[in-house]
Design a protein around this motif. Structure first.
Motif, mmCIF file in Angstrom:
data_model
loop_
_atom_site.group_PDB
_atom_site.id
_atom_site.type_symbol
_atom_site.label_atom_id
_atom_site.label_comp_id
_atom_site.label_asym_id
_atom_site.label_seq_id
_atom_site.Cartn_x
_atom_site.Cartn_y
_atom_site.Cartn_z
ATOM 1 N N VAL A 248 0.830 -1.250 -0.151
ATOM 2 C CA VAL A 248 0.111 -0.051 -0.084
ATOM 3 C C VAL A 248 0.833 1.070 -0.059
ATOM 4 C CG1 VAL A 248 -1.820 1.281 1.393
ATOM 5 C CG2 VAL A 248 -1.889 -0.974 0.923
ATOM 6 N N THR A 249 1.794 1.314 0.934
ATOM 7 C CA THR A 249 2.491 2.645 1.069
ATOM 8 C C THR A 249 3.605 2.864 -0.148
ATOM 9 O OG1 THR A 249 4.164 1.627 2.244
ATOM 10 C CG2 THR A 249 2.535 2.475 3.438
ATOM 11 N N THR A 250 3.602 1.794 -0.710
ATOM 12 C CA THR A 250 4.733 2.019 -2.302
ATOM 13 C C THR A 250 3.826 2.679 -3.056
ATOM 14 O OG1 THR A 250 4.165 -0.254 -2.711
ATOM 15 C CG2 THR A 250 6.171 -0.050 -1.261
ATOM 16 N N LYS A 251 2.656 2.161 -2.995
ATOM 17 C CA LYS A 251 1.667 3.001 -4.097
ATOM 18 C C LYS A 251 1.245 4.066 -3.919
ATOM 19 C CE LYS A 251 1.085 -1.499 -5.979
ATOM 20 N NZ LYS A 251 1.725 -1.500 -7.477
ATOM 21 N N ILE A 252 1.218 4.657 -2.852
ATOM 22 C CA ILE A 252 0.726 6.163 -2.577
ATOM 23 C C ILE A 252 1.558 7.128 -2.825
ATOM 24 C CG2 ILE A 252 -0.416 7.751 -0.874
ATOM 25 C CD1 ILE A 252 -1.390 5.253 0.415
ATOM 26 N N THR A 253 1.561 7.845 -3.830
ATOM 27 C CA THR A 253 2.248 9.061 -4.275
ATOM 28 C C THR A 253 1.508 10.450 -4.141
ATOM 29 O OG1 THR A 253 1.987 8.956 -6.498
ATOM 30 C CG2 THR A 253 3.682 7.775 -5.553
ATOM 31 N N SER A 254 2.117 11.488 -4.294
ATOM 32 C CA SER A 254 1.338 12.727 -4.348
ATOM 33 C C SER A 254 0.616 12.900 -5.581
ATOM 34 C CB SER A 254 2.294 13.927 -4.338
ATOM 35 O OG SER A 254 1.623 15.228 -4.483
ATOM 36 N N ASP A 255 1.064 12.316 -6.606
ATOM 37 C CA ASP A 255 0.354 12.251 -8.088
ATOM 38 C C ASP A 255 -0.868 11.269 -7.834
ATOM 39 O OD1 ASP A 255 2.077 14.110 -9.072
ATOM 40 O OD2 ASP A 255 3.167 12.390 -10.282
ATOM 41 N N LEU A 256 -0.865 10.180 -7.358
ATOM 42 C CA LEU A 256 -1.874 9.375 -7.031
ATOM 43 C C LEU A 256 -2.943 10.036 -6.127
ATOM 44 C CD1 LEU A 256 -3.292 6.554 -7.476
ATOM 45 C CD2 LEU A 256 -2.227 6.102 -5.101
ATOM 46 N N ILE A 257 -2.707 10.671 -5.192
ATOM 47 C CA ILE A 257 -3.766 11.342 -4.419
ATOM 48 C C ILE A 257 -4.339 12.268 -5.060
ATOM 49 C CG2 ILE A 257 -3.693 12.908 -2.252
ATOM 50 C CD1 ILE A 257 -1.468 11.367 -1.168
ATOM 51 N N LYS A 258 -3.766 13.135 -5.907
ATOM 52 C CA LYS A 258 -4.253 14.290 -6.754
ATOM 53 C C LYS A 258 -5.333 13.544 -7.711
ATOM 54 C CE LYS A 258 -0.263 17.335 -6.276
ATOM 55 N NZ LYS A 258 0.715 18.046 -6.895
ATOM 56 N N GLN A 259 -4.812 12.639 -8.407
ATOM 57 C CA GLN A 259 -5.750 11.721 -9.409
ATOM 58 C C GLN A 259 -6.791 11.487 -8.721
ATOM 59 O OE1 GLN A 259 -3.840 8.612 -11.472
ATOM 60 N NE2 GLN A 259 -5.907 7.780 -11.567
ATOM 61 N N LYS A 260 -6.826 10.702 -7.927
ATOM 62 C CA LYS A 260 -8.066 10.092 -7.136
ATOM 63 C C LYS A 260 -8.806 11.262 -6.698
ATOM 64 C CE LYS A 260 -6.832 5.888 -7.639
ATOM 65 N NZ LYS A 260 -7.156 4.886 -8.600
#
Length: 356
Positions: A173-185
């Motif tokens: 999980v933590t390896t997948k979560i990035t700033s870009d992913l948060i913004k996209q979701k």
């Protein structure tokens, strides 16, 4: 769709599970045809077997393809000609194969605009795997087939929960979560709330990635280093983003009632409270795509399959939600078009200078 009811495609799911039962018992009520024209992707032989097994008195129209659907009738598209054996409660490769055939035919019809929206009955994630289908579930497959960025969005009338990561092992999980992913979701959920649910200025809460939002780095640094700075950036852009909140007390305190949607970091962090609070009335909606797809909030339920005791409420809610969202999207498209038409046209520069 003027003059016609919404054509609602339905994939039959795992034949050994409760999918066939909840689909057919939902449309046993003839009043459902006042809302839509159901298009079931299976076969006339399979549906006839299920009707006899569950002692249901339902008339349906068998058709060769989705473009031959008869408005106002229960339609069954004959995806296969053979008569597969159904072993209720068993996990078999055969059942998985027919589930994928139904899903692929339904998605093909959706892409071709032969149906307007799709409701998927539950599949078994183990027996669907193979050369023809190598996805964790519906969401990832739909993301490949349809335009957009898919997001698992669990919705009910009083609670909406989106996920940063969905069918991902906890240790990844933590390896997948990035700033870009948060913004996209965030962007996907924000747009869905506006377009699909009519929320003009969404208030969205985020749950912390780690227990107690990391306790200032004592229990993980991801919240301080990734999530919190990204939320501050979104707030600086004028968005109503709140949190991150400690997940352990957020739902029990009732704080979720103050927001239009909540974004959880991973699958169980969001789905356990959602299914606790909304089970039977919740719907799994795939937000972020150019087409509408919903499903019930439960699985194949092999333990009760074939017994005629399955609860149809979540599947019926999935039908209603798909129809509601489809209509909301049509309204949004009209509203957007009207706004664009009212915008003043820019004067074009002729390229000639004014002489003295």
């Amino acid at each position: 769709m003027k003059g016609q009811s919404i054509k609602l495609g339905i994939s039959i799911g795992d034949l050994n599970g409760i999918g066939g039962e909840v689909v057919l018992r939902t449309f046993e009520d003839a009043r459902m045809l006042d809302f839509c024209t159901p298009v079931i992707f299976a076969s006339a032989k399979t549906i006839s077997f299920l009707l006899k097994h569950f002692n249901l008195d339902i008339n349906f129209q068998g058709v060769k393809s989705a473009d031959k659907v008869i408005d106002g009738k229960i339609n069954v598209v004959n995806v296969w000609k053979d008569n597969p054996r159904i072993h209720f409660g068993s996990e078999t490769p055969e059942a998985g194969s027919y589930a994928i055939k139904s899903l692929k035919a339904a998605v093909s019809a959706l892409k071709a605009d032969e149906i307007d929206a799709l409701v998927t009955a539950p599949i078994n994630k183990a027996n669907i795997q193979g050369d023809e289908f190598n996805f964790p579930g519906h969401t990832d497959y739909l993301n490949q087939e349809l335009e957009g960025n898919s997001l698992m969005f669990m919705v009910s009338d009083k609670l909406k929960v989106g996920l940063l990561t969905d069918h991902v092992p906890v240790n990844e999980v933590t390896t997948k979560i990035t700033s870009d992913l948060i913004k996209q979701k965030f962007k996907t959920i924000h747009h869905s709330l506006v377009q699909d649910f009519g929320v003009s200025k969404p208030k969205i809460a985020f749950l912390g990635i780690n227990p107690h939002v990391g306790d200032n780095g004592v229990i993980g640094k991801e919240d301080d280093e990734i999530l919190i700075p990204t939320l501050e950036e979104l707030r600086d852009q004028g968005h109503l983003t709140y949190g991150p909140y400690a997940a352990d007390s957020f739902f029990g305190s009732g704080n979720y009632k103050n927001f239009d949607a909540i974004i959880a970091a991973y699958h169980d962090q969001g789905l356990i409270p959602f299914k606790t609070l909304a089970f039977g009335k919740g719907v799994n909606y795939t937000a972020g795509l150019n087409k509408v797809r919903t499903s019930p909030d439960h699985g194949t339920a092999f333990e009760i399959a074939g017994k005629g005791t399955a609860d149809i409420n979540s599947f019926k809610e999935a039908v209603y939600k798909a129809l509601d969202i489809y209509k909301k999207r049509e309204e949004y498209a009209v509203l957007t078009e009207n706004i664009l038409q009212k915008q003043p046209r820019k004067k074009q520069y002729s390229g000639r200078s004014r002489g003295k």
